[in-house]
Design an enzyme around this catalytic site. Sequence first.
Site, PDB file in Angstrom:
ATOM      1  N   ASN A  30     -12.180  -2.537  -4.480  1.00  0.00           N
ATOM      2  CA  ASN A  30     -12.001  -2.608  -5.916  1.00  0.00           C
ATOM      3  C   ASN A  30     -13.117  -3.495  -6.531  1.00  0.00           C
ATOM      4  OD1 ASN A  30     -10.912  -3.562  -8.497  1.00  0.00           O
ATOM      5  ND2 ASN A  30      -9.563  -4.808  -7.473  1.00  0.00           N
ATOM      6  N   CYS A  58      -5.520  -6.062  -7.626  1.00  0.00           N
ATOM      7  CA  CYS A  58      -5.394  -5.866  -6.026  1.00  0.00           C
ATOM      8  C   CYS A  58      -4.661  -6.840  -5.433  1.00  0.00           C
ATOM      9  CB  CYS A  58      -6.561  -5.122  -5.611  1.00  0.00           C
ATOM     10  SG  CYS A  58      -7.941  -6.241  -5.635  1.00  0.00           S
ATOM     11  N   HIS A  59      -4.782  -8.240  -5.906  1.00  0.00           N
ATOM     12  CA  HIS A  59      -4.152  -9.265  -5.219  1.00  0.00           C
ATOM     13  C   HIS A  59      -2.871  -9.276  -5.212  1.00  0.00           C
ATOM     14  CE1 HIS A  59      -4.259 -10.416  -9.608  1.00  0.00           C
ATOM     15  NE2 HIS A  59      -3.030 -11.170  -9.134  1.00  0.00           N
ATOM     16  N   TYR A  90       0.731  -1.124  -0.104  1.00  0.00           N
ATOM     17  CA  TYR A  90      -0.076  -0.010  -0.007  1.00  0.00           C
ATOM     18  C   TYR A  90       0.632   1.220   0.032  1.00  0.00           C
ATOM     19  CZ  TYR A  90      -4.087  -3.131   1.433  1.00  0.00           C
ATOM     20  OH  TYR A  90      -4.715  -4.096   1.366  1.00  0.00           O
ATOM     21  N   GLU A 114       0.991 -16.876 -10.247  1.00  0.00           N
ATOM     22  CA  GLU A 114       1.631 -15.777 -11.001  1.00  0.00           C
ATOM     23  C   GLU A 114       3.233 -15.988 -10.830  1.00  0.00           C
ATOM     24  OE1 GLU A 114       0.445 -11.957 -10.669  1.00  0.00           O
ATOM     25  OE2 GLU A 114      -1.867 -12.310 -11.358  1.00  0.00           O
TER      26      GLU A 114
END
Length: 352
Positions: free
Chosen positions: A310, A318-319, A281, A345
């Site tokens: 979101n 946002c993950h 953040y 990912e």
Amino acid sequence: MDSSKIREQRILDPVTDDVPSFIRAVLSDSNRKYFTASLIEDQKEQLFGVLGLENYSAKNRSADAVMYFPDTALSGDLPDVSQEHRTSAFDSLLRYAFFDQQIHRVSMLIPVTDEESEKILLSCHMQQEAVLDEALYVDGAYCDGALFSLLDSEYPDYSVGFVPFRKGVVAIRGDNEVIEMTRFFSYGKPVEGNLERNVAIRTGIADSSGVLKEEGSPEYKDLFDMQFPKEVMRCMTELNEYFMKRRTSFTIHAKPLHGSDFQKKVWDQVSTIPYGVTKSYEDIALDLTGGDKVSARNLTRAVGAACGDNPLPILVPCHRIIGKDGRLVGFSGGLEIKEFLLNHEMFGIHLA
């Protein structure tokens, strides 16, 4: 509604001789919603119809549609209104009923001889259910009525598609042009949201009570052979490729249903985080403040709140936001799904 214009063009002649009293009655009845349909010609608004919803049932989430268009032979000076304009007006009524008022079923009863209304209803994908004997009283005599209806889950130009993956399904809400929302649902759990639940039941991936079937159920394979709005179909394809590790970015046209200017700035910044990369953040706050550490520190909590709101998870990734100390932090789909996505990912492994 302008009663004088409606009276001049004799739009409501089939139902009343006293237009002002009729309009007052409509406005005072919470179970009736009426709207005027207009065109803009030479910078002037030209009224060409009145449409509405009646007999609203909160229990059944159902309503009856009505539409009144003037008889050009009787109404004098009218704008050049095509069948397409009338169809578009009725389609707008359906969208209002289904997606603003959360109505599940819209019905309409018309005389069996009313070919013009039938064309409009069929063009809007309503389906004829039955012919009812002497169901309508028209011009001093009873006539048979053709009953048409449509469910919110059957509306073809705005709907919800679903993409299954190891931990559940992604629900994708949108139309032919844009995606407005994505959501996560877990196998064996209830689907939330009226439209999402109704479409899940209709497509067979949820039982009659709206609970998602378990992973591997054959109904999930059938989703990609069904018809959904164009952009929803495109998003389904790209997300499926993402879960199969054939795609690392998206070309979807997405527009959130809600969001303040600040939230949209946060989501735009989050969208720049590449596949397989994480930020905190604080990193996003620094990006937004041009590297001003003091301002960024004061902004961090607001950034976190914006990420929590979101409406387009995965598309707006946002993950990929983690705590400054590397810990997983809140995610609308839950931390289990967030962990799965990050491992998917970064390492290409699927955690059981």
